[in-house]
Scaffold this active site. Sequence first.
Site, short mmCIF file in Angstrom:
data_model
loop_
_atom_site.label_atom_id
_atom_site.label_comp_id
_atom_site.label_asym_id
_atom_site.label_seq_id
_atom_site.Cartn_x
_atom_site.Cartn_y
_atom_site.Cartn_z
CB CYS A 55 -5.48 13.45 1.68
SG CYS A 55 -4.29 12.69 0.56
CB CYS A 59 -7.67 6.71 -1.98
SG CYS A 59 -5.99 7.30 -2.33
CB CYS A 62 -9.11 7.41 1.80
SG CYS A 62 -8.13 8.02 3.20
CB CYS A 99 2.71 2.61 11.84
SG CYS A 99 2.45 3.04 10.12
CB CYS A 131 6.30 1.82 10.32
SG CYS A 131 5.54 1.69 8.68
CB CYS A 191 5.30 -1.93 5.50
SG CYS A 191 3.62 -2.30 6.05
NE ARG A 263 1.36 -4.75 10.72
CZ ARG A 263 2.22 -3.89 10.20
NH1 ARG A 263 1.79 -2.82 9.60
NH2 ARG A 263 3.51 -4.12 10.27
N1 SAM Z 1 -1.42 8.84 2.50
C1 SAM Z 1 -0.58 7.72 2.60
C2 SAM Z 1 -0.79 6.72 1.48
O1 SAM Z 1 -1.83 6.71 0.88
O2 SAM Z 1 0.11 5.92 1.27
C3 SAM Z 1 -0.65 7.01 3.92
C4 SAM Z 1 -1.93 6.80 4.68
S1 SAM Z 1 -3.15 5.68 3.97
C5 SAM Z 1 -4.43 5.92 5.15
C6 SAM Z 1 -2.52 4.05 4.26
C7 SAM Z 1 -3.35 2.88 3.80
O3 SAM Z 1 -4.46 2.67 4.66
C8 SAM Z 1 -3.96 2.91 2.42
O4 SAM Z 1 -3.05 2.60 1.43
C9 SAM Z 1 -5.02 1.83 2.52
O5 SAM Z 1 -4.49 0.58 2.16
C10 SAM Z 1 -5.38 1.84 4.00
N2 SAM Z 1 -6.75 2.37 4.20
C11 SAM Z 1 -7.12 3.67 4.16
N3 SAM Z 1 -8.45 3.80 4.36
C12 SAM Z 1 -8.93 2.55 4.55
C13 SAM Z 1 -10.25 2.02 4.79
N4 SAM Z 1 -11.30 2.81 4.86
N5 SAM Z 1 -10.38 0.69 4.95
C14 SAM Z 1 -9.30 -0.12 4.85
N6 SAM Z 1 -8.05 0.31 4.61
C15 SAM Z 1 -7.86 1.63 4.45
C1 DTB Z 2 -2.18 -0.21 6.55
O1 DTB Z 2 -2.03 -1.04 5.63
N1 DTB Z 2 -3.27 -0.08 7.26
C2 DTB Z 2 -3.16 1.01 8.21
C3 DTB Z 2 -1.72 1.49 7.99
N2 DTB Z 2 -1.27 0.66 6.92
C4 DTB Z 2 -1.46 2.91 7.72
C5 DTB Z 2 -4.24 2.00 8.02
C6 DTB Z 2 -5.61 1.34 8.10
C7 DTB Z 2 -6.73 2.16 7.63
C8 DTB Z 2 -7.04 3.30 8.43
C9 DTB Z 2 -8.26 4.02 7.96
C10 DTB Z 2 -8.70 5.02 8.97
O2 DTB Z 2 -8.35 4.88 10.16
O3 DTB Z 2 -9.39 5.97 8.59
FE1 SF4 Z 3 -4.70 10.49 0.95
FE2 SF4 Z 3 -6.19 8.57 2.05
FE3 SF4 Z 3 -5.28 8.24 -0.42
FE4 SF4 Z 3 -3.53 8.18 1.66
S1 SF4 Z 3 -5.19 6.71 1.25
S2 SF4 Z 3 -3.28 9.27 -0.29
S3 SF4 Z 3 -4.51 9.67 3.05
S4 SF4 Z 3 -6.74 9.85 0.26
#
Ligand code: SAM
Ligand code: DTB
Ligand code: SF4
Length: 337
Positions: A55, A59, A62, A99, A131, A191, A263
């Site tokens: 990606c 973030c 992430c 989702c 979702c 959501c 959630r």
């Molecule tokens: N790329 C899309 C976006 O950013 O909206 C969708 C996927 S992203 C993985 C969805 C959400 O997962 C993020 O907004 C964040 O709140 C959560 N998330 C991602 N990595 C995480 C982590 N290491 N620990 C907790 N929550 C995380």
């Molecule tokens: C949300 O708020 N939490 C989920 C879902 N929406 C997409 C994702 C949680 C984090 C996942 C991080 C990972 O699995 O790497």
């Molecule tokens: Fe990309 Fe992760 Fe940020 Fe979603 S949360 S936009 S997957 S870097």
Amino acid sequence: MSVGIRYDWQIEEIQAIHDLPLLELVYQAASTHRQYHNPQQIQVCKLISIKTGACPEDCSYCAQSSRYKTEVKPQALLEKETVLNIAQEAKASGISRVCMGAAWREVKDNSQFDRVLDMVKDVTDMGLEVCCTLGMLTDSQAKKLEAAGLYAYNHNLDTSPEYYSTIITTRTYGDRLKTIDNVRQTNVTVCSGGILGLGESVEDRVSMLHTLANLNPHPESVPINILSQVEGTPLENQPDVPIWDVVRMIATARMIMPSSDVRLSAGRARLSQVEQAFCFMAGANSIFSSDDGKMLTVTTPCPGYDADREMLDLLGLEMRPPFQRGEKVATPLVEVR
Ligand code: SAM
Ligand code: DTB
Ligand code: SF4
């Protein structure tokens, strides 16, 4: 105390609720929960990472950002059959919502999006709530998802407007709110929630809740994620979030957005049953569960279907069927005179 549904919350009011003596806060949140939801029901959702890693966004939390070296292996968009098989297994285990997450900055109007629309149609036809979380959307893309039958779109605010640029620099809070508004113009439910443990202050947490609770209508679903510290990301060394911070956040969200599903999302795997029970008492009524042990990627563990069924049985809770959000009013198990 019953607060009713309001969209004019002041920061100070939310801070005051958040800072109540803990058990008083939990009691008030549990009482509010019972007015708007069947407290015996928990919505159980299954995440499918339909496109993983690589990606372009930065973030800081992430595992899927291409800027950090993590153990995530990029994976192109899954075939529809693969997604349908996972959804079928989830349905057979009693899960009501699937989702589908893609590590995209934004949706592009191309054949990949057409394939996602096709997946949305077919999983919806299985009788499941679908979702998607695909990054930023334009208004016309939101309408296409609506036409495909999408039930919910996830787009988290993650943190406060003040702290946002410390965590993400490749897009703005305003971009996030714009996508949420584009979804709001359709019948797709919203959501949106955030993450605890990014190094934010309590004021930031309250400020994020303030933004969410002043959206009119409120997001139908509010995920509270606990940071999963991913090796290789800038936040890898953040300390664990104390459980009572999580309980306070859930209870405050429950009080100020009483009809929304709250959630308990990422980070649940490290909580004991007792800790999770406290979160449910404080008003959490939705979880992710997974048979492959992970949320979206291997970096973030997720409890399994069997363990969760056992926990729900133990706590006298049941899995909510699809499309029954807020429809049932609680009937007391035992008449108390
Ligand atoms: N790329 C899309 C976006 O950013 O909206 C969708 C996927 S992203 C993985 C969805 C959400 O997962 C993020 O907004 C964040 O709140 C959560 N998330 C991602 N990595 C995480 C982590 N290491 N620990 C907790 N929550 C995380
Ligand atoms: C949300 O708020 N939490 C989920 C879902 N929406 C997409 C994702 C949680 C984090 C996942 C991080 C990972 O699995 O790497
Ligand atoms: Fe990309 Fe992760 Fe940020 Fe979603 S949360 S936009 S997957 S870097």
